[in-house]
Design a protein around this motif. Structure first.
Motif, PDB file in Angstrom:
ATOM      1  N   LEU A 410      46.670  51.070  12.539  1.00  0.00           N
ATOM      2  CA  LEU A 410      46.611  49.610  12.552  1.00  0.00           C
ATOM      3  C   LEU A 410      46.650  49.055  13.968  1.00  0.00           C
ATOM      4  CD1 LEU A 410      48.923  48.697   9.563  1.00  0.00           C
ATOM      5  CD2 LEU A 410      46.442  48.463   9.711  1.00  0.00           C
ATOM      6  N   ARG A 411      46.823  49.961  14.950  1.00  0.00           N
ATOM      7  CA  ARG A 411      47.041  49.483  16.317  1.00  0.00           C
ATOM      8  C   ARG A 411      45.718  49.417  17.092  1.00  0.00           C
ATOM      9  NH1 ARG A 411      51.115  52.902  19.902  1.00  0.00           N
ATOM     10  NH2 ARG A 411      49.598  54.505  19.387  1.00  0.00           N
ATOM     11  N   PRO A 412      45.336  48.215  17.561  1.00  0.00           N
ATOM     12  CA  PRO A 412      44.102  48.140  18.341  1.00  0.00           C
ATOM     13  C   PRO A 412      44.337  48.702  19.750  1.00  0.00           C
ATOM     14  CG  PRO A 412      45.100  45.978  18.118  1.00  0.00           C
ATOM     15  CD  PRO A 412      46.019  46.942  17.434  1.00  0.00           C
ATOM     16  N   LYS A 413      43.475  49.641  20.112  1.00  0.00           N
ATOM     17  CA  LYS A 413      43.674  50.331  21.381  1.00  0.00           C
ATOM     18  C   LYS A 413      42.489  50.023  22.291  1.00  0.00           C
ATOM     19  CE  LYS A 413      42.825  54.821  21.633  1.00  0.00           C
ATOM     20  NZ  LYS A 413      42.912  56.284  21.531  1.00  0.00           N
ATOM     21  N   GLY A 414      42.754  49.756  23.570  1.00  0.00           N
ATOM     22  CA  GLY A 414      41.668  49.515  24.518  1.00  0.00           C
ATOM     23  C   GLY A 414      41.560  50.674  25.482  1.00  0.00           C
ATOM     24  N   GLU A 415      40.316  51.043  25.793  1.00  0.00           N
ATOM     25  CA  GLU A 415      40.111  52.144  26.747  1.00  0.00           C
ATOM     26  C   GLU A 415      39.306  51.611  27.911  1.00  0.00           C
ATOM     27  OE1 GLU A 415      37.883  54.755  24.283  1.00  0.00           O
ATOM     28  OE2 GLU A 415      39.660  55.640  23.351  1.00  0.00           O
ATOM     29  N   ALA A 416      39.724  51.957  29.113  1.00  0.00           N
ATOM     30  CA  ALA A 416      38.962  51.542  30.299  1.00  0.00           C
ATOM     31  C   ALA A 416      39.094  52.628  31.350  1.00  0.00           C
ATOM     32  CB  ALA A 416      39.509  50.230  30.831  1.00  0.00           C
ATOM     33  N   ILE A 417      38.111  52.678  32.246  1.00  0.00           N
ATOM     34  CA  ILE A 417      38.186  53.641  33.353  1.00  0.00           C
ATOM     35  C   ILE A 417      38.699  52.886  34.579  1.00  0.00           C
ATOM     36  CG2 ILE A 417      36.872  55.238  34.830  1.00  0.00           C
ATOM     37  CD1 ILE A 417      36.921  56.128  31.901  1.00  0.00           C
ATOM     38  N   VAL A 418      39.819  53.329  35.123  1.00  0.00           N
ATOM     39  CA  VAL A 418      40.402  52.692  36.303  1.00  0.00           C
ATOM     40  C   VAL A 418      40.541  53.761  37.380  1.00  0.00           C
ATOM     41  CG1 VAL A 418      42.381  51.399  37.202  1.00  0.00           C
ATOM     42  CG2 VAL A 418      41.703  51.115  34.806  1.00  0.00           C
ATOM     43  N   ASP A 419      39.910  53.556  38.533  1.00  0.00           N
ATOM     44  CA  ASP A 419      39.911  54.544  39.624  1.00  0.00           C
ATOM     45  C   ASP A 419      39.556  55.941  39.106  1.00  0.00           C
ATOM     46  OD1 ASP A 419      40.676  52.553  41.356  1.00  0.00           O
ATOM     47  OD2 ASP A 419      42.818  52.953  41.095  1.00  0.00           O
ATOM     48  N   GLY A 420      38.545  56.027  38.266  1.00  0.00           N
ATOM     49  CA  GLY A 420      38.068  57.314  37.764  1.00  0.00           C
ATOM     50  C   GLY A 420      38.915  57.905  36.649  1.00  0.00           C
ATOM     51  N   GLN A 421      40.001  57.270  36.287  1.00  0.00           N
ATOM     52  CA  GLN A 421      40.876  57.807  35.223  1.00  0.00           C
ATOM     53  C   GLN A 421      40.745  56.948  33.969  1.00  0.00           C
ATOM     54  OE1 GLN A 421      43.395  60.340  35.752  1.00  0.00           O
ATOM     55  NE2 GLN A 421      42.218  60.641  37.639  1.00  0.00           N
ATOM     56  N   GLU A 422      40.778  57.596  32.801  1.00  0.00           N
ATOM     57  CA  GLU A 422      40.765  56.811  31.564  1.00  0.00           C
ATOM     58  C   GLU A 422      42.171  56.271  31.305  1.00  0.00           C
ATOM     59  OE1 GLU A 422      38.259  57.872  28.174  1.00  0.00           O
ATOM     60  OE2 GLU A 422      40.119  57.763  27.005  1.00  0.00           O
ATOM     61  N   VAL A 423      42.243  54.949  31.070  1.00  0.00           N
ATOM     62  CA  VAL A 423      43.542  54.313  30.805  1.00  0.00           C
ATOM     63  C   VAL A 423      43.482  53.696  29.419  1.00  0.00           C
ATOM     64  CG1 VAL A 423      45.136  52.489  31.530  1.00  0.00           C
ATOM     65  CG2 VAL A 423      43.858  53.775  33.238  1.00  0.00           C
ATOM     66  N   GLU A 424      44.513  53.938  28.613  1.00  0.00           N
ATOM     67  CA  GLU A 424      44.549  53.371  27.263  1.00  0.00           C
ATOM     68  C   GLU A 424      45.699  52.376  27.170  1.00  0.00           C
ATOM     69  OE1 GLU A 424      42.844  57.262  24.895  1.00  0.00           O
ATOM     70  OE2 GLU A 424      44.924  56.646  24.584  1.00  0.00           O
ATOM     71  N   VAL A 425      45.388  51.212  26.593  1.00  0.00           N
ATOM     72  CA  VAL A 425      46.438  50.199  26.431  1.00  0.00           C
ATOM     73  C   VAL A 425      46.436  49.698  24.989  1.00  0.00           C
ATOM     74  CG1 VAL A 425      46.466  49.338  28.816  1.00  0.00           C
ATOM     75  CG2 VAL A 425      44.842  48.366  27.189  1.00  0.00           C
ATOM     76  N   CYS A 426      47.585  49.217  24.547  1.00  0.00           N
ATOM     77  CA  CYS A 426      47.657  48.560  23.241  1.00  0.00           C
ATOM     78  C   CYS A 426      47.198  47.123  23.462  1.00  0.00           C
ATOM     79  CB  CYS A 426      49.102  48.587  22.726  1.00  0.00           C
ATOM     80  SG  CYS A 426      49.295  47.549  21.271  1.00  0.00           S
ATOM     81  N   LEU A 427      46.233  46.674  22.653  1.00  0.00           N
ATOM     82  CA  LEU A 427      45.622  45.364  22.899  1.00  0.00           C
ATOM     83  C   LEU A 427      46.379  44.206  22.282  1.00  0.00           C
ATOM     84  CD1 LEU A 427      41.843  46.288  22.602  1.00  0.00           C
ATOM     85  CD2 LEU A 427      43.217  45.937  24.649  1.00  0.00           C
ATOM     86  N   VAL A 428      47.564  44.470  21.730  1.00  0.00           N
ATOM     87  CA  VAL A 428      48.348  43.370  21.151  1.00  0.00           C
ATOM     88  C   VAL A 428      49.018  42.615  22.312  1.00  0.00           C
ATOM     89  CG1 VAL A 428      50.248  42.745  19.640  1.00  0.00           C
ATOM     90  CG2 VAL A 428      48.739  44.651  19.030  1.00  0.00           C
TER      91      VAL A 428
END
Ligand SMILES: Cc1cc2nc3c(=O)[nH]c(=O)nc-3n(C[C@H](O)[C@H](O)[C@H](O)COP(=O)(O)OP(=O)(O)OC[C@H]3O[C@@H](n4cnc5c(N)ncnc54)[C@H](O)[C@@H]3O)c2cc1C
Ligand code: FES
Length: 472
Positions: A410-428
């Protein structure tokens, strides 16, 4: 996207200062944009002990990224107010902004802030806009403004009707902030950058304030944070966050003379500005509710193509974006909340007219804090239902429009590349649970509920949220 075009050399030199932890002050002003700095100035000038706590740096949000037009002709705002409420509300609104306009001129003269006089134009870029422009002209005349009307203008872009108000002002908003900073410091105010306020607690005749630099107390706290932090729902829901785009162009040849705002949708705003000794063209528009647009980069590309069509040879040098809040009651909010003590205050919601709006709101706030009769009002909307109707395109419930959002259970997760690294955040969103969406032009996560924004790795950039997205 880049930083705003404004000359970095004019950026405010803020004397380096630490928060005097455990101190007690008369007023803690949260936010060093125009609202916070004008309020701090008025209070410090009366001898009050004032600290401004700024989460990032002076002018980091809208105040340092605006178009720099100080004018009381503001698109078709006066006729919108007259139609939604009454001519008296439009008159009060105009009076408040006239006061703000005089304050800006006074500050420019006292602090030698350069500015140019320019005519302000409200124009229709399409036939459909003509009626709105004519109506604005009538209301301006009724309110006694020395406006004139034109069937067209000798401009490079199409104009089907226009209203002109002469002798308004255009300036570099960053120089304006620098002048304000020096005025606040000379009046005895202290400005602390990199200090985010994270909590308020009223006890007796004091407000205890938690910040990332420590705790202190104040008689009064002013939330000059564009959207009120730590007011978890009531006031934030009266404000609709609205983001729009500005681009600067180098162009050989004549540039538009005046400050132009269209009544069409999508809107266009144009003016020229002197930056680093060169005159450049500014073109803005394509605004939308924060967090609602898919493909924000396309909106910037569209401004570039529009400019190329009407100003052949224009070379884009800068593109940036900023947001302001539109109150559903249509006039800026100056409000006091918290307990019965009346010690926590907020002002904002200028609908992109805060250069003259903020000094007027600051006057109201400081009168309130100093226990003086308030002389400035933006008008009292009486028929809120109609105003809400007028604002419904801004205020509609945000749709879930997302970029690279992945659902994990149920948790919306965001993925982005920051300085070449994949970063995952909870979008709530930590403010009140909105689901953030991806803004590809700025590589940020934006919350459509009340406009909080976070970097790709989740660091809070703009409130009302006061903490980061959770890293996964
Ligand atoms: C694209 C654009 C163009 C514009 N052009 C014009 C124009 O030509 N003319 C005009 O009159 N107006 C214009 N405006 C509107 C004007 O810029 C704004 O109304 C005005 O700057 C708002 O000032 P503010 O101080 O209330 O908010 P902001 O400038 O947003 O300042 C709020 C400050 O609070 C700080 N803050 C937030 N949370 C915290 C916290 N928890 N702790 C500490 N600090 C915090 C932020 O970092 C920020 O510095 C424009 C706006 C936009 C978006
Ligand atoms: S800004 Fe209020 S929920 Fe996100």
């Amino acid at each position: 996207m880049s930083a705003p075009v404004w000359n970095d050399d004019t950026r405010a030199a803020v004397p380096s200062a630490q928060l005097p932890v455990a101190d007690h002050v008369n007023a803690l002003v949260v936010g060093a944009g125009l609202t916070g700095l004008f309020t701090a100035l008025r209070l410090a000038e009366t001898g009050r002990k004032v600290i401004v706590a700024e989460a990032r740096s002076v002018g980091a949000c809208a105040s340092g990224a605006s178009t720099g037009k100080a004018t009381v002709l503001q698109g078709n705002r006066l006729s919108l107010l007259a139609e939604a409420f009454s001519i008296d509300v439009a008159r009060d609104y105009l009076r408040a902004h006239r006061y703000g306009f005089e304050e800006i001129l006074g500050l420019c003269s006292a602090r030698r802030i350069p500015f140019e006089r320019a005519g302000a134009f409200t124009f229709a870029g399409t036939e459909q806009g003509v009626k709105k422009v004519r109506r604005e002209f009538e209301v301006c005349r009724e309110l006694g403004l020395p406006v004139s009307t034109h069937d067209t203008l000798h401009t490079d872009f199409p104009v089907h009707a226009a209203v002109e108000l002469p002798d308004q002002v255009q300036l570099d908003p960053v120089s304006l902030l620098a002048g304000l900073v020096s005025a606040v410091v000379d009046a005895g105010g202290l400005i602390v950058e990199g200090c985010r306020v994270t909590g308020l607690d009223e006890a007796g005749d004091r407000v205890f304030v938690e910040t990332t630099a420590g705790r202190l107390s104040a008689d009064h706290v002013v939330l000059a944070t564009a959207s009120p932090i730590l007011d978890h729902v009531p006031t934030t829901t009266e404000l609709v966050p609205h983001r729009s785009y500005l681009c600067a162009f180098d162009l050989d040849g004549p540039l538009p003379e005046g400050m132009f705002v269209s009544v069409d949708s999508p809107s266009r705003t144009l003016r020229s500005a002197i930056v680093n000794g060169r005159r450049v063209l500014l073109v803005g528009g394509n605004g939308h509710r924060t967090g609602e647009a898919i493909g924000t980069q396309e909106l910037v590309d569209d401004l570039e193509s529009w400019t190329a069509k009407h100003f052949p040879g224009a070379r884009m040098t800068h593109a940036w974006s900023a947001q302001d809040h539109h109150p559903i009651g249509m006039v800026p909010l100056v409000t006091t909340f918290g307990s019965d003590q009346g010690r926590v205050h907020f002002a904002g919601g200028y609908s992109k007219w805060g250069i003259t709006g903020a000094p007027a709101a600051a006057r109201s706030l400081s009168d309130r804090i100093l226990g003086r009769a308030e002389t400035i009002s933006f008008g009292t909307p009486t028929k809120l239902g109609e105003a809400k109707n007028a604002m419904k395109s801004h205020a509609k419930t945000p749709a879930m429009m997302v970029g690279n959002l992945v659902r994990e259970g149920l948790r919306p997760k965001g993925e982005a590349i920051v300085d070449g690294q994949e970063v995952e955040v909870c979008l709530v969103c930590p403010h009140a649970g909105g689901i953030c969406t991806w803004n590809d032009a700025e590589s940020t996560w934006d919350c459509p509920l009340h406009g909080s924004r976070f970097s790709a790795s989740g660091t809070v950039l703009e409130g009302p949220a006061t903490s980061d997205l959770k890293r996964l």
